[in-house]
Design an enzyme around this catalytic site. Structure first.
Site, PDB file in Angstrom:
ATOM      1  N   ARG A  28     144.795  51.709 -61.491  1.00  0.00           N
ATOM      2  CA  ARG A  28     143.805  50.490 -61.278  1.00  0.00           C
ATOM      3  C   ARG A  28     144.619  49.651 -61.361  1.00  0.00           C
ATOM      4  O   ARG A  28     145.817  49.991 -61.849  1.00  0.00           O
ATOM      5  CB  ARG A  28     142.804  50.443 -62.027  1.00  0.00           C
ATOM      6  CG  ARG A  28     141.916  51.800 -62.655  1.00  0.00           C
ATOM      7  CD  ARG A  28     140.806  51.292 -63.865  1.00  0.00           C
ATOM      8  NE  ARG A  28     139.880  52.518 -63.995  1.00  0.00           N
ATOM      9  CZ  ARG A  28     140.048  53.378 -65.045  1.00  0.00           C
ATOM     10  NH1 ARG A  28     140.771  53.398 -65.673  1.00  0.00           N
ATOM     11  NH2 ARG A  28     139.175  54.477 -65.197  1.00  0.00           N
TER      12      ARG A  28
ATOM     13  N   ARG B  93     144.539  54.431 -55.044  1.00  0.00           N
ATOM     14  CA  ARG B  93     143.933  55.575 -56.181  1.00  0.00           C
ATOM     15  C   ARG B  93     143.530  56.337 -55.739  1.00  0.00           C
ATOM     16  O   ARG B  93     143.507  57.603 -56.030  1.00  0.00           O
ATOM     17  CB  ARG B  93     143.421  54.371 -56.934  1.00  0.00           C
ATOM     18  CG  ARG B  93     142.881  55.157 -59.109  1.00  0.00           C
ATOM     19  CD  ARG B  93     142.096  54.435 -59.364  1.00  0.00           C
ATOM     20  NE  ARG B  93     141.384  54.398 -60.046  1.00  0.00           N
ATOM     21  CZ  ARG B  93     141.699  55.475 -61.697  1.00  0.00           C
ATOM     22  NH1 ARG B  93     143.572  55.051 -61.776  1.00  0.00           N
ATOM     23  NH2 ARG B  93     140.812  56.178 -62.108  1.00  0.00           N
TER      24      ARG B  93
ATOM     25  N   TYR C 262     136.062  64.003 -56.281  1.00  0.00           N
ATOM     26  CA  TYR C 262     137.554  64.356 -55.538  1.00  0.00           C
ATOM     27  C   TYR C 262     137.083  65.316 -54.822  1.00  0.00           C
ATOM     28  O   TYR C 262     138.446  65.419 -54.107  1.00  0.00           O
ATOM     29  CB  TYR C 262     138.920  63.785 -56.055  1.00  0.00           C
ATOM     30  CG  TYR C 262     138.508  62.106 -56.475  1.00  0.00           C
ATOM     31  CD1 TYR C 262     138.855  61.060 -55.737  1.00  0.00           C
ATOM     32  CD2 TYR C 262     139.009  61.955 -57.197  1.00  0.00           C
ATOM     33  CE1 TYR C 262     139.315  59.882 -56.497  1.00  0.00           C
ATOM     34  CE2 TYR C 262     139.445  60.721 -58.264  1.00  0.00           C
ATOM     35  CZ  TYR C 262     138.829  59.465 -57.442  1.00  0.00           C
ATOM     36  OH  TYR C 262     139.450  58.232 -57.595  1.00  0.00           O
TER      37      TYR C 262
END
Length: 301
Positions: free
Chosen positions: A152, A250, A282
């Site tokens: 992050r 990311r 994802y």
């Protein structure tokens, strides 16, 4: 009531180890709930006045005001956290928040770069750093490490010099909830980091720098807002426009790992997700990409 809210704030920050942003949001939701129950100010309400009907009435008012499903889900979670704390603190006899049901959030697929787009962005950052300009060297190291590690942006800005282990090519990251994890990075990111440290950081270092890995133009620790601007600027140099920020890098790193054969548990550990359900999003991205490729290339798609 002011004392109760102060105690709740300490609980969120010190016992739950939530970020300052999350603490502010949860505390604001508690104040909003008490204002709704009292009809005026939280000083006129007591925690004992919180009941299931009041909680539902508060959420209904939020819905009527146009709050999204995601916002309502977050505020439901905040209400549950508040009532659970109130019971443990002896301020509420029954945890009414347990009976709240939150609307399902719309799970949107994250925007990701194609591998060729990521490559073009990193090559653009490398070309901009060829003259050894300190800021350009930093910017290249920032985008390389973000994409290589999938950390992050706040985690990247929080890195210190001692958090980088070049012998193992890993960084030590302090993530959400003060959870520490170790994340690997590749040779291109190592090369960019070494060039930044050898030729760039010394030009920006000041008394404010301390042990920060990445520095701003005035020598202080790199601010996440600056890092976001860096990524947007780098993406703007790509011929095929694909504007994205650190979170997009990311998402891209996670998607490319899965497409390359990484298992879901490994990606969860790398990204620092508390639950596997977050990482599973994802898998939908990779399926959608596979379907798009199939539709475009298979003769009988």
């Amino acid at each position: 009531m002011r004392g109760s809210l102060a105690a709740y704030e300490r609980h969120l920050a010190m016992e739950r180890s939530l970020s300052p942003h999350t603490v502010r949001a949860y505390l604001g939701d508690a104040v909003s709930l008490l204002v709704h129950l009292s009809g005026s100010t939280p000083a006129d309400a007591t925690v004992e006045s919180v009941d299931l009907a009041g909680l539902r009435s508060w959420l209904a008012a939020q819905h009527a005001a146009g709050a999204s499903r995601t916002t309502l889900a977050r505020r439901t979670a905040a209400a549950r956290t508040f009532t659970a704390w109130a019971v443990r603190a002896g301020l509420l006899g029954e945890d009414h928040g347990l009976r709240l049901t939150a609307p399902r959030r719309h799970r949107t697929l994250p925007t990701v770069l194609r591998p060729d787009q990521a490559r073009a962005a990193l090559e653009a950052a490398e070309a901009a750093a060829e003259q050894n300009d300190p800021v350009a060297l930093r910017d290249r190291a920032v985008v390389e490490l973000l994409y290589a590690s999938g950390v992050r942006v706040a985690e990247l800005c929080g890195l210190d010099l001692d958090d980088v282990d070049y012998s193992q090519r890993v960084i030590r990251v302090l993530g959400k909830g003060s959870r520490e994890r170790t994340v690997p990075f590749g040779i291109p990111a190592e090369r960019a980091l070494r060039q930044w440290l050898d030729h760039g950081r010394s030009a920006l270092v000041s008394d404010r720098s301390q042990r920060a890995l990445f520095l701003g133009a005035r020598g202080g620790r790199l601010d996440p807002r600056t890092a976001r601007r860096v990524v947007h600027d780098v993406m703007g140099a790509v011929p095929d426009p694909a504007d994205t920020g650190p979170h997009g890098l990311r998402h891209s790193a996670a998607t490319h790992l899965l497409e390359g054969g990484a298992d879901l548990r490994t990606v969860q550990e790398l990204l620092g997700h508390a639950t596997l359900a977050t990482t599973q999003l994802y898998t939908h991205v990779t399926v959608e990409r596979l379907k798009a490729i199939h539709d475009r290339t298979h003769p009988r798609s």
